[in-house]
Scaffold this motif. Structure first.
Motif, PDB file in Angstrom:
ATOM      1  N   ILE A 221       2.998  -7.961  -9.544  1.00 44.78           N
ATOM      2  CA  ILE A 221       3.048  -6.877  -8.568  1.00 44.78           C
ATOM      3  C   ILE A 221       1.686  -6.228  -8.414  1.00 44.78           C
ATOM      4  CG2 ILE A 221       3.800  -5.178 -10.283  1.00 44.78           C
ATOM      5  CD1 ILE A 221       5.569  -4.220  -7.811  1.00 44.78           C
TER       6      ILE A 221
ATOM      7  N   PHE B 140      -0.660  -5.519  -5.105  1.00 40.25           N
ATOM      8  CA  PHE B 140      -1.229  -4.192  -4.792  1.00 40.25           C
ATOM      9  C   PHE B 140      -2.715  -4.291  -4.522  1.00 40.25           C
ATOM     10  CE2 PHE B 140       2.222  -1.452  -6.604  1.00 40.25           C
ATOM     11  CZ  PHE B 140       2.291  -0.619  -5.518  1.00 40.25           C
ATOM     12  N   PHE B 141      -3.401  -4.980  -5.421  1.00 39.87           N
ATOM     13  CA  PHE B 141      -4.844  -5.117  -5.273  1.00 39.87           C
ATOM     14  C   PHE B 141      -5.178  -5.791  -3.951  1.00 39.87           C
ATOM     15  CE2 PHE B 141      -5.339  -4.749 -10.033  1.00 39.87           C
ATOM     16  CZ  PHE B 141      -6.007  -3.557  -9.944  1.00 39.87           C
TER      17      PHE B 141
ATOM     18  N   LEU C 109     -10.238  -1.383   7.548  1.00 35.77           N
ATOM     19  CA  LEU C 109     -10.787  -0.076   7.898  1.00 35.77           C
ATOM     20  C   LEU C 109     -12.290  -0.187   8.166  1.00 35.77           C
ATOM     21  CD1 LEU C 109      -9.256   2.635   7.961  1.00 35.77           C
ATOM     22  CD2 LEU C 109     -10.363   3.175   5.803  1.00 35.77           C
TER      23      LEU C 109
ATOM     24  N   VAL D 287     -12.987  -1.899  11.474  1.00 38.99           N
ATOM     25  CA  VAL D 287     -12.727  -1.019  12.610  1.00 38.99           C
ATOM     26  C   VAL D 287     -13.867  -0.023  12.771  1.00 38.99           C
ATOM     27  CG1 VAL D 287     -11.258   0.878  13.403  1.00 38.99           C
ATOM     28  CG2 VAL D 287     -10.230  -1.241  12.565  1.00 38.99           C
ATOM     29  N   PHE D 288     -14.262   0.580  11.651  1.00 43.47           N
ATOM     30  CA  PHE D 288     -15.289   1.623  11.716  1.00 43.47           C
ATOM     31  C   PHE D 288     -16.661   1.054  12.057  1.00 43.47           C
ATOM     32  CE2 PHE D 288     -13.037   4.963   8.896  1.00 43.47           C
ATOM     33  CZ  PHE D 288     -12.290   5.340   9.997  1.00 43.47           C
ATOM     34  N   SER D 289     -16.949  -0.144  11.527  1.00 41.28           N
ATOM     35  CA  SER D 289     -18.297  -0.663  11.751  1.00 41.28           C
ATOM     36  C   SER D 289     -18.494  -1.058  13.204  1.00 41.28           C
ATOM     37  CB  SER D 289     -18.570  -1.854  10.835  1.00 41.28           C
ATOM     38  OG  SER D 289     -17.675  -2.897  11.177  1.00 41.28           O
TER      39      SER D 289
ATOM     40  N   LEU E 282     -17.899   0.732  15.605  1.00 46.99           N
ATOM     41  CA  LEU E 282     -18.169   1.928  16.390  1.00 46.99           C
ATOM     42  C   LEU E 282     -19.631   2.327  16.283  1.00 46.99           C
ATOM     43  CD1 LEU E 282     -15.115   3.958  15.160  1.00 46.99           C
ATOM     44  CD2 LEU E 282     -15.374   2.944  17.409  1.00 46.99           C
ATOM     45  N   GLU E 283     -20.196   2.683  17.392  1.00 48.50           N
ATOM     46  CA  GLU E 283     -21.560   3.195  17.361  1.00 48.50           C
ATOM     47  C   GLU E 283     -21.505   4.702  17.542  1.00 48.50           C
ATOM     48  OE1 GLU E 283     -24.594   1.903  16.727  1.00 48.50           O
ATOM     49  OE2 GLU E 283     -23.344   0.254  16.021  1.00 48.50           O
TER      50      GLU E 283
END
Lengths: 315, 509
Positions: free
Chosen positions: B2, B6-7, B17, B20-22, B24-25
């Motif tokens: 388990i 999780f890892f 994440l 998605v964030f990278s 964005l400028e």
């Protein structure tokens, strides 16, 4: 249950009334008045000061000022901020979206990170994992927010350039950019809460691990994941939800420092500014707004109990 | 097993994440808008009422007076093109600039000048500026472009007060319903939006000075935490930082860093140790003289300002036309502990003990108090630091409820405005309760005499008298700093921290 909710909401009225009197008295008891703060060194000129006090309505006795304020509020007029001249409603609606988003974001991050983390620490048998968990959650709990905030800015914004600072596009216009910009402040605010919740999750899971129904579930041959999720976690949830509820309330206060460090123009900063400016119409509404949010959060937590444990009833 | 899952889940969540964030400028910025960062809240833009540092930084872009100070703090005509002073020094006639318009397009005329001065003088406005121009007896509109002021008594600092009397249109009250949040002036920029923590200004296309302003706009942004302010500059999200958040240490952290320029200028404001002259034992001039002799102002400048400050004579060294006096020309300025102790013994105050209350909003005030405490200690004088919140501090200050305090006084290029109200008997900021007939008469003379040479002579005498009588301790004039990206051209900081020079600044991104 509805009767219970309505009863709780009716209790709000006397609470708000008493709090408003307390705020009014407190701000008049501490030295300094808005006219002095506004005029700065010019306040030393008695004529200027008297004229300014008269303009602000401060020449009236305190109970008259309170009466005028109460009458206005009851007729839906929340007044004007003394120092900025904007209406209190304008200021609140301009500022509260920042604070609500920050607090919610932090709360979601706290829960999403802390519950798996605490679960992991509870079910693992490795001593090392347990030790590391205790060590890091202790650090998380003890780091002062202003320090961790500045460190996050220096590492992730200045050095690594992963996150912008200072610019907060609106959630409606640019949702992803907004979430990115709010990530560092939210995680800063969440950090001590992650540690606190994860510790309670672990303790509470350890508590139910040896219960008979867990042994039964295992004996039935259920997969370990189902045992943990359906039988252990769900039963361990009551103390966790209680803690999350308390944290949700206190987040509204915790935002003050995070808003200061990350230059977010939210309610927390507005509150501090209203205190230093002795801006009591503004401070009144901020405090009352806080009281209402706190009561609502607690109400939501109490209602959640019913879903988690059908044995709890409020009739 | 388990935990493995999780890892894996956490790993993929983080990966998703960051993807998605990278993608964005940082939001695209308007190339020709200068972004200025300060630590103070921008609050109240009423041109005749506001006193805050941050308010003035916005107002000086939007509003103008008849006169203005140039970058060397010398007086220049602004909305007035020229002026004449009658021989008796009582009548000032201004010829106004023609072709100037307010931001709404209405023309600027002599009636607007009269209205603005009347608004300042009207008690209902509660204007802190009123006391500076209350020598005005009458204001006469001669024509659209000519206005004359008749003073009830000669008052040589009159011209120096004019840059702060901002001119608004005569129908200001109907056009601007709330002057605390909206503006209407003739300045190089107009206010587009006053947000929760910023003021957004755009170019006045019909500004009277040819070719100015060069920028399309200015954004003045409040970033309350000084460390964040510096980070915003470092990451290119702000172009210029200055003000209270930018002291010698934070400016120093940018020294020699490629891509950034640090500028500094000797300031007009000075640190002081205020003394309650009406409270025992400070009623005795010997005790006050002993305090002045017990401290080392140069050492103070070295410790608190890393040497980027000068010993403060009563007049600012940066106002060169009034020639600052050196420490050697002023009594009680060179440290002399035996002399201080002798004076205290004469006064029967060998065991002098008192409290020092530093202004809580200025970090250096606390440092100054700490250094003074040690210097006094070396002279056998015991002091106790009293740390209190700002509103209480202001209240105590206003009611002269203190032994001594450390704070900063904003200065002015005109020696009368600089000194008068702090020192004249019953002066509006004479919280020291100092009263000396000779100082009073010299201050009065300084107002009556209009020739520069005569004024310099009077103020030299006055400075020596002040040094002898020690109403309070003038400590240091510190340098003021601004740090900017090297994209910024022709941005200068005036001694009083004014950034009116922005009208001539440009960006080269």
């Amino acid at each position: 249950m509805w009767a219970y909710i309505i009863k709780r909401l009716i209790f709000l009225i006397p609470i708000l009334f008493v709090v408003s009197i307390l705020v009014f008295l407190l701000i008049h008891m501490i030295p300094g008045d808005p006219a002095v703060t506004m005029l700065g060194t010019e306040a030393a000129n008695p004529e200027t000061l008297e004229a300014m006090r008269k303009k602000m309505g401060l020449d009236q006795p305190v109970y008259v000022q309170y009466g005028i304020w109460l009458q206005n509020v009851l007729t839906g007029n929340f007044g004007k901020s003394i120092s900025s001249g904007k209406t209190v409603m304008d200021l609140l609606s301009e500022r509260y979206p920042f604070t609500v988003e920050l607090a919610l974001y932090a709360l979601i991050l706290s829960v999403v990170i802390a519950i798996p983390l605490g679960t992991l620490a509870a079910i693992t048998r490795s001593k090392w994992v347990g030790f590391i968990f205790q060590f890091f959650t202790l650090i998380g709990l003890s780091l002062p927010t202003f320090w961790s905030g500045i460190m996050f800015i220096l590492v992730f914004s200045v050095y690594l350039r992963w996150f912008p600072i200072v610019n907060f596009p609106s959630l409606a216009d640019a949702p992803l950019e907004n979430l990115k910009a709010f990530f560092l402040p939210a995680i800063t605010l969440a950090l001590p809460n992650i540690a606190a919740i994860a510790r309670v999750v672990r303790a509470s899971l350890l508590d139910v691990r040896q219960r008979d129904y867990v042994k039964t579930a295992r004996a039935k041959g259920l997969a370990e994941g189902i045992v943990v999720y359906k039988h252990m976690l769900k039963n361990a949830m009551i103390p966790i939800i209680t803690l999350i509820g308390i944290i949700a309330g206190y987040l509204m206060g915790g935002v003050i420092i995070v808003e200061h460090v990350f230059a977010i123009p939210g309610l927390g900063r507005l509150g501090v500014e209203s205190i230093t400016g002795r801006d009591y119409p503004l401070l009144q509404m901020i405090v009352l707004f806080g009281v209402v949010s706190f009561v609502f959060v607690n109400l939501i937590v109490d209602v959640l109990y019913i879903f988690l444990n059908p044995k709890i009833r409020y009739d | 097993m388990i935990s493995q899952r999780f890892f894996r889940a956490i790993f993929f969540a983080v990966l998703a994440l960051s993807l998605v964030f990278s993608g964005l400028e940082a939001q695209s910025q308007d190339d020709n808008v200068l972004r200025v960062g300060i630590t103070q809240q921008i609050i109240n833009l009423d041109p005749h009422v506001a006193t805050a540092f941050s308010s003035f930084r916005v107002m000086e872009q939007v509003y103008e007076g008849l006169m203005r100070f140039d970058s060397d703090s010398a007086l220049q005509p602004a909305l007035a093109e020229s002026f004449d002073v009658s021989d008796d020094g009582l009548t000032y006639t201004f010829n106004l600039r023609s072709g100037v318009t307010f931001h709404d397009g209405s023309p600027f005329t002599a009636n607007d000048v009269k209205f603005s001065f009347d608004r300042v003088l009207n008690p209902d406005t509660a204007s802190p500026q009123a006391s500076r121009i209350n020598s005005i007896g009458s204001i006469d509109v001669i024509s659209d472009t000519q206005v004359s002021f008749t003073l009830s008594e000669a008052f040589s600092p009159f011209l120096s007060a004019l840059p702060q009397i901002f001119i608004v249109p005569q129908d200001f009250a109907t056009k601007v319903s709330n002057p605390q949040v909206a503006t209407l002036g003739t300045g190089p920029f107009q206010l587009d939006e006053l947000g929760p923590d910023f003021a957004s200004l755009s170019k006045n296309e019909s500004y009277w000075e040819a070719g100015l302003p060069k920028l399309d706009g200015v954004l003045i942004r409040q970033i309350p935490e000084a460390a964040t302010l510096r980070s915003a500059l470092r990451t290119g999200q702000i172009d210029v930082i200055f003000g209270f958040g930018v002291d010698v240490i934070s400016a120093g952290s940018f020294a020699g860093v490629p891509g950034f320029n640090v500028i500094s200028t000797p300031g007009l404001s000075y640190s002081l140790l205020g003394i309650q002259n009406d409270r025992e034992p400070f009623t005795d001039v010997r005790v006050r003289q002993a305090l002045s002799l017990a401290i080392d102002r140069q050492e103070l400048a070295e410790i608190v300002y890393f040497g980027r400050a000068v010993v403060a004579a009563p007049l600012a060294a940066s106002v060169t036309e009034f020639g600052p006096l050196s420490s050697g020309q002023l009594a009680n300025y060179e440290r002399d502990i035996p002399a201080a102790q002798a004076l205290l013994a004469d006064a029967g105050q060998e065991n002098l003990t008192f409290t020092i209350s530093p202004l809580p909003t200025v970090p250096e005030a606390v440092q100054i108090a700490e250094v003074l405490q040690q210097q006094f200690e070396q002279a056998g004088i015991t002091t106790e630091l009293e740390l209190i919140d700002i509103a209480t501090w202001v209240d105590n200050w206003r009611n002269s409820n203190f032994d001594t305090f450390v704070s900063l006084n904003g200065g002015n290029p005109d020696p009368d405005i600089h000194l008068n109200r702090h020192l004249v008997t019953g002066g509006s900021t004479n919280v020291f309760k100092f009263s000396d007939p000779e100082v009073d008469s010299l201050l009065a003379d300084g107002r009556l005499v209009s020739g520069l040479n005569d004024r310099v002579e009077i103020y030299n005498q006055l400075q020596q008298r002040i040094a002898d009588q020690v109403p309070f301790l003038f400590l240091n004039y510190a340098e003021v700093f601004a740090v900017m990206s090297s994209d910024v051209q022709d941005f200068t900081l005036r001694a009083d921290q004014s950034i009116a020079s922005i009208r001539g600044a440009s960006l080269n991104r």
